[in-house]
Design a protein around this motif. Structure first.
Motif, mmCIF file in Angstrom:
data_model
loop_
_atom_site.group_PDB
_atom_site.id
_atom_site.type_symbol
_atom_site.label_atom_id
_atom_site.label_comp_id
_atom_site.label_asym_id
_atom_site.label_seq_id
_atom_site.Cartn_x
_atom_site.Cartn_y
_atom_site.Cartn_z
ATOM 1 N N TYR B 33 42.850 42.709 46.314
ATOM 2 C CA TYR B 33 44.255 41.966 46.536
ATOM 3 C C TYR B 33 44.717 41.598 45.195
ATOM 4 N N PHE B 35 47.920 39.154 43.294
ATOM 5 C CA PHE B 35 48.703 38.075 43.718
ATOM 6 C C PHE B 35 49.512 37.614 42.314
ATOM 7 N N TYR B 37 50.996 34.147 41.135
ATOM 8 C CA TYR B 37 51.299 32.802 41.444
ATOM 9 C C TYR B 37 52.255 32.158 40.629
ATOM 10 N N MET B 45 49.884 25.124 41.932
ATOM 11 C CA MET B 45 49.913 26.621 42.005
ATOM 12 C C MET B 45 50.570 27.163 43.386
ATOM 13 N N PHE B 91 51.587 33.403 36.940
ATOM 14 C CA PHE B 91 50.204 34.065 36.740
ATOM 15 C C PHE B 91 49.961 35.209 37.772
ATOM 16 N N ASP B 103 33.545 35.772 43.407
ATOM 17 C CA ASP B 103 33.776 35.494 41.909
ATOM 18 C C ASP B 103 35.090 34.783 41.970
ATOM 19 N N GLY B 104 35.628 34.370 43.054
ATOM 20 C CA GLY B 104 36.876 33.842 42.978
ATOM 21 C C GLY B 104 37.928 34.798 42.597
ATOM 22 N N LEU B 105 38.959 34.102 42.085
ATOM 23 C CA LEU B 105 40.242 35.074 41.886
ATOM 24 C C LEU B 105 40.357 34.986 40.352
ATOM 25 N N PHE B 107 42.383 35.276 36.899
ATOM 26 C CA PHE B 107 43.737 35.402 36.480
ATOM 27 C C PHE B 107 44.055 35.850 35.021
ATOM 28 N N GLY B 108 45.328 36.155 34.802
ATOM 29 C CA GLY B 108 45.769 36.487 33.562
ATOM 30 C C GLY B 108 46.047 35.310 32.955
ATOM 31 N N LYS B 109 46.692 35.431 31.595
ATOM 32 C CA LYS B 109 46.848 34.064 30.891
ATOM 33 C C LYS B 109 48.197 33.273 31.014
#
Lengths: 114, 117
Positions: B33, B35, B37, B45, B91, B103-105, B107-109
């Motif tokens: 998936y 996303f 945010y 978020m 994000f 491993d959770g999500l 994220f980019g910075k």
């Protein structure tokens, strides 16, 4: 329906102390995730709890630990605080482990270590 | 390990105009998936839009739409008719399929979006 709640909103600690952060998931959600958002960085995955068990942790030292209670709320403990632990800590919940793609976030706890 | 890259630290757009935020990712998985945010100054978020990798059709939510290019591993967000309330950090995130949140999500910075009145 109430969303994910976190407490406290802000927390100020001194280096070497311990910090405890709390998270209440959405009613009916069993999975809780913790993320760290340090300044200038995206969110980093910290810990995942599901059905009362720690299922996985990210690349963080053992000083970061926690637990999930029978009511699925969760607690994040950070021991021997270091200056670089200063960050926004976000908690998220999902309906179940198989719904990890649908995470709802709380407003976060801002931890400042001086 | 999965990585998510947002190459635009900051973007600015005039109110009512259209802006596109870029995101690339890397994964060896075929099912996942993606996303976008939104994080306003309130820090909450908020999920803007979600795309399932197995769907070829691009996701759309009102003024928000994505351009998902699976082969190129690209996932951009287009905001049409920008409004002052759209100002926030955005994000891009990658998530595993429904097999579990091990491993959770990822994220980019983030991209700081500024809306000029």
């Amino acid at each position: 329906e109430a969303g994910v709640t976190q407490s406290p909103t802000h927390l100020i600690k001194t280096r070497g102390q311990q910090a405890t952060l709390r998270c209440s998931p959405i009613s009916g959600h069993t999975s809780v995730y913790w993320y760290q958002q340090a300044l200038g960085l995206g969110l980093q995955f910290l810990l995942w709890y599901d059905e009362g068990e720690e299922r996985n942790r990210g690349n963080f030292p053992p000083r970061f630990s926690g637990r999930q209670f029978p009511n699925y709320s969760s607690e994040l403990n950070v021991n021997a605080l270091e200056l670089e632990d200063s960050a926004l800590y976000l908690c998220a919940s999902s309906f179940a482990s198989t719904y990890s793609y649908e995470q709802y976030f709380g407003p976060g706890t801002r931890l400042t270590v001086t | 390990a999965q990585t998510v890259t947002q190459s635009q630290p900051e973007m600015s757009v005039q109110e009512a105009e259209t802006v596109t935020l870029s995101c690339t990712y890397d994964t060896s998985e075929s099912d996942y998936y993606l996303f976008w945010y939104k994080q306003p100054p309130s820090r909450q978020m908020i999920l803007v839009i979600r795309q399932e990798a197995y769907k070829q059709q691009n996701a759309t939510e009102n003024r928000f739409s994505v351009n998902f290019q699976k082969a190129a591993k690209s996932f951009s967000l287009k905001i049409s008719d920008s409004q002052l309330g759209d100002a926030a950090m955005y994000f891009c995130a990658y998530g595993p399929d429904s097999g579990g949140g091990a491993d959770g999500l990822t994220f980019g910075k983030g991209t700081h979006l500024i809306i000029q009145p």
